[in-house]
Design a protein around this motif. Structure first.
Motif, short mmCIF file in Angstrom:
data_model
loop_
_atom_site.label_atom_id
_atom_site.label_comp_id
_atom_site.label_asym_id
_atom_site.label_seq_id
_atom_site.Cartn_x
_atom_site.Cartn_y
_atom_site.Cartn_z
N ASP A 164 0.81 -1.21 0.00
CA ASP A 164 0.00 0.00 0.00
C ASP A 164 0.85 1.27 0.00
OD1 ASP A 164 0.98 0.15 2.57
OD2 ASP A 164 -0.96 -0.10 3.57
N GLY A 165 2.18 1.13 -0.12
CA GLY A 165 3.06 2.28 -0.19
C GLY A 165 3.68 2.70 1.12
N ARG A 166 3.20 2.14 2.23
CA ARG A 166 3.80 2.47 3.52
C ARG A 166 5.08 1.67 3.74
NH1 ARG A 166 -0.96 1.37 7.67
NH2 ARG A 166 -1.10 -0.47 6.30
N MET A 167 5.90 2.14 4.67
CA MET A 167 7.08 1.38 5.08
C MET A 167 6.79 0.77 6.44
SD MET A 167 11.07 2.45 5.55
CE MET A 167 11.39 2.11 3.80
N GLY A 168 6.88 -0.55 6.52
CA GLY A 168 6.71 -1.24 7.79
C GLY A 168 8.03 -1.32 8.53
N LEU A 169 7.99 -1.12 9.82
CA LEU A 169 9.18 -1.18 10.67
C LEU A 169 9.13 -2.45 11.51
CD1 LEU A 169 9.18 2.56 11.80
CD2 LEU A 169 10.22 1.55 9.77
N LEU A 170 10.27 -3.11 11.63
CA LEU A 170 10.34 -4.40 12.31
C LEU A 170 11.46 -4.38 13.35
CD1 LEU A 170 10.16 -6.67 9.12
CD2 LEU A 170 8.24 -6.00 10.60
N ASP A 171 11.35 -5.28 14.33
CA ASP A 171 12.38 -5.53 15.33
C ASP A 171 12.62 -4.31 16.22
OD1 ASP A 171 14.41 -6.56 16.84
OD2 ASP A 171 15.54 -7.35 15.14
N PHE A 172 12.03 -4.33 17.41
CA PHE A 172 12.04 -3.15 18.28
C PHE A 172 12.85 -3.35 19.56
CE2 PHE A 172 8.24 -3.49 15.73
CZ PHE A 172 8.30 -2.31 15.01
N GLY A 173 13.66 -4.40 19.61
CA GLY A 173 14.47 -4.64 20.80
C GLY A 173 15.54 -3.60 21.02
N SER A 174 15.96 -2.92 19.93
CA SER A 174 17.06 -1.96 20.06
C SER A 174 16.58 -0.51 19.94
CB SER A 174 18.12 -2.24 18.99
OG SER A 174 17.57 -2.09 17.70
N ILE A 175 15.32 -0.25 20.23
CA ILE A 175 14.87 1.14 20.29
C ILE A 175 15.60 1.82 21.44
CG2 ILE A 175 12.91 2.67 20.65
CD1 ILE A 175 12.80 1.12 18.03
N LYS A 176 16.29 2.93 21.13
CA LYS A 176 17.08 3.64 22.14
C LYS A 176 16.40 4.94 22.52
CE LYS A 176 20.57 5.00 24.66
NZ LYS A 176 20.85 4.39 25.98
N ARG A 177 16.22 5.14 23.82
CA ARG A 177 15.67 6.38 24.35
C ARG A 177 16.81 7.20 24.94
NH1 ARG A 177 10.54 3.40 27.30
NH2 ARG A 177 9.15 3.36 25.49
N PHE A 178 16.85 8.48 24.59
CA PHE A 178 17.98 9.33 24.97
C PHE A 178 17.63 10.28 26.10
CE2 PHE A 178 18.56 8.08 20.56
CZ PHE A 178 19.88 7.65 20.55
N SER A 179 18.67 10.81 26.73
CA SER A 179 18.50 11.77 27.82
C SER A 179 17.98 13.09 27.25
CB SER A 179 19.83 11.99 28.53
OG SER A 179 20.77 12.61 27.65
N PRO A 180 17.26 13.87 28.06
CA PRO A 180 16.72 15.15 27.58
C PRO A 180 17.79 16.09 27.04
CG PRO A 180 15.67 14.54 29.65
CD PRO A 180 16.79 13.55 29.43
N GLY A 181 18.96 16.16 27.69
CA GLY A 181 20.02 17.05 27.22
C GLY A 181 20.55 16.64 25.86
N PHE A 182 20.70 15.35 25.64
CA PHE A 182 21.18 14.84 24.35
C PHE A 182 20.20 15.20 23.24
CE2 PHE A 182 21.77 11.65 21.07
CZ PHE A 182 23.14 11.51 20.99
N ILE A 183 18.92 15.02 23.52
CA ILE A 183 17.89 15.30 22.52
C ILE A 183 17.84 16.79 22.19
CG2 ILE A 183 15.43 15.17 22.01
CD1 ILE A 183 15.39 12.84 24.14
N ALA A 184 17.81 17.63 23.24
CA ALA A 184 17.66 19.07 23.03
C ALA A 184 18.81 19.64 22.21
CB ALA A 184 17.56 19.78 24.38
N ALA A 185 20.04 19.26 22.55
CA ALA A 185 21.20 19.79 21.83
C ALA A 185 21.22 19.32 20.38
CB ALA A 185 22.49 19.39 22.55
N ASN A 186 20.85 18.06 20.15
CA ASN A 186 20.82 17.54 18.78
C ASN A 186 19.70 18.19 17.96
OD1 ASN A 186 22.73 15.26 17.85
ND2 ASN A 186 22.32 14.75 20.00
N ARG A 187 18.57 18.45 18.58
CA ARG A 187 17.50 19.15 17.87
C ARG A 187 17.97 20.53 17.41
NH1 ARG A 187 12.54 17.98 22.08
NH2 ARG A 187 11.76 16.03 21.15
N ARG A 188 18.64 21.24 18.31
CA ARG A 188 19.12 22.58 17.97
C ARG A 188 20.17 22.52 16.86
NH1 ARG A 188 19.30 23.94 22.56
NH2 ARG A 188 21.48 23.78 23.21
N MET A 189 21.08 21.54 16.95
CA MET A 189 22.10 21.38 15.91
C MET A 189 21.45 21.07 14.56
SD MET A 189 25.36 18.74 15.92
CE MET A 189 25.70 19.11 17.64
#
Length: 436
Positions: free
Chosen positions: A294-319
């Protein structure tokens, strides 16, 4: 895929696994040294590894599964190290490892869910749909008629993984003692912790449900539904997605428009959840992305989903936002906000870091951009090699390792797809998901 006998389970014993890897390393190392000698003598070889050696790698790593097989999956993605023929053979490690027998599968399901597959499902295929590093997947049908994919963990893989990590940890500890600059203890611990967490399929089920929320604003991406009543610590049941994995889809000679569409989805699948929700899919091999009818992309295998610290996310968003606006970045300040430690004179460190961002940011600046001839990973590797002694004195935070794994794998997948087009606009779309 036909079922194999029970001796196809991962070999046990710390020293038995070390012995297998040591023998393989000697064989591969000898061939790589010979290839290097030919290059130095002016008779440059066409390949780093022969097909015969690649076949031995696939057989051994596929048998060992676990961390060893994950390393082989990563190797199979690098177009600059291997010829297309060798990479195609190595790609079998992405979801075609030797399968365990159906008797073993049935025992694990019985132990985890309290009944055999025949009682829990209306249909359950005895043959593996896919077999990978920690478990194998079987096609099944629920009693209400819904088709599902059931992932069953290899018995004993938790012990095998622990042994692999002990062996690797000993190497890291030994190297780290030689020099403070060579101390990789924190990075190894991050890698070990993340890898061992993948063994808990209950955790993976929760991560899949969370990741589905993270991509909810991206309707061209799809995360399969978790079937909680048929999931446990070593069994995970998900809605079955139909389509072709990325590695199979690229062999169908898609046209340029299709290549651009899929490449756009890969970028959105990596950066969208990171910028919007602060988490990333950190196991980006091509077997984990499915091009759906149907044109969508399916995502598989979620054991390695990484959640980051707020500081890491904020600085990378700004960059990310400043790079999209083509602004001159204060790279040292931003990198320190991300969590980098810098033990070089500031002017020297700034030159090195600015080159890293310049190489990585090419698709954000150039339109059109051709991923088919993309040299980002090669040029980044050359930059690190030329400046190794100095770059080792610029140390990212441990959590950055999974971010680099995800974004480096994205670059390799985009080169595999080989699309050309206005990717700057794609990155602008992703950047619009979040504010400053």
């Amino acid at each position: 895929m036909a079922s194999e006998p029970d001796d196809k389970l991962p070999p046990q014993g710390r020293f038995n696994r070390l012995r297998k890897l040591a023998g393989l390393s000697m064989h591969v190392g000898s061939e790589v040294l010979k290839a290097g000698a030919k290059q130095l003598s002016g008779t440059s070889p066409t390949e780093l590894l022969s097909l015969g050696t690649a076949e031995k790698l696939v057989a051994t790593l596929g048998e060992m599964k676990g961390a060893a097989m994950k390393l082989g999956q990563a190797l199979s993605m690098d177009p600059d190290l291997l010829t297309p023929e060798v990479r195609q053979m190595m790609a079998r490690l992405q979801n075609q490892a030797p399968a365990m027998s159906y008797a073993q599968v049935s025992r694990v399901v019985q132990e985890e869910l309290g009944a055999p597959p025949e009682a829990l499902f209306k249909e359950f295929s005895p043959d593996a749909l896919a077999a990978a590093s920690l478990g194998q997947v079987h096609r099944a049908v629920l009693h209400d008629g819904r088709p599902v994919a059931v992932k069953v963990q290899y018995p004993g893989i938790d012990v095998s993984m622990g042994h692999d990590m002990d062996n690797l940890g000993l190497v890291v500890k030994t190297v780290s003692k030689t020099s403070r600059m060579m101390d990789g203890t924190a990075y190894f611990q991050e890698f070990r912790d993340e890898l061992m967490l993948e063994l808990d399929y209950r955790r993976e089920a929760k991560l899949a449900q969370s990741f589905a929320k993270s991509v909810a604003r991206l309707p061209d991406l799809y995360v399969p539904q978790v079937i909680e009543e048929r999931s446990a610590h070593r069994v995970l049941t998900l809605e079955l997605l139909e389509g072709q994995t990325l590695k199979d889809w690229v062999t169908t000679s898609p046209d340029s428009a299709e290549r651009f569409r899929v490449a756009r989805q890969l970028i959105r699948a990596t950066y969208g959840p990171f910028l919007d929700a602060g988490e990333i899919h950190a196991d980006p091999h091509p077997g984990n992305f499915m091009v759906m009818p149907d044109g969508r992309m399916g995502l598989l295998d979620f054991g390695s989903i990484k959640r980051f610290s707020p500081g890491f996310i904020a600085a990378n968003r700004r960059m990310f936002q400043q790079a999209l606006r083509l602004e001159t970045l204060d790279v040292l300040s931003l990198c320190r906000e991300v969590g980098f430690s810098v033990e070089l004179p500031e002017a020297e460190a700034e030159v090195l870091l600015r080159e890293v961002l310049h190489i990585a940011g090419r698709p954000m600046r150039t339109a059109p951009y051709d991923y088919g001839t993309c040299d980002i990973n090669r040029d980044m590797r050359n930059h690190f090699t030329r400046n190794a002694a100095r770059i080792m004195r610029i140390r990212p935070p441990p959590e950055a390792m999974m971010f680099f794994r995800a974004t480096g794998g994205l670059a390799q997948n985009l080169r595999l797809v080989g699309a050309q087009g206005d990717f700057r606009q794609v990155f602008l779309e992703v950047g619009a998901l979040v504010g400053e």
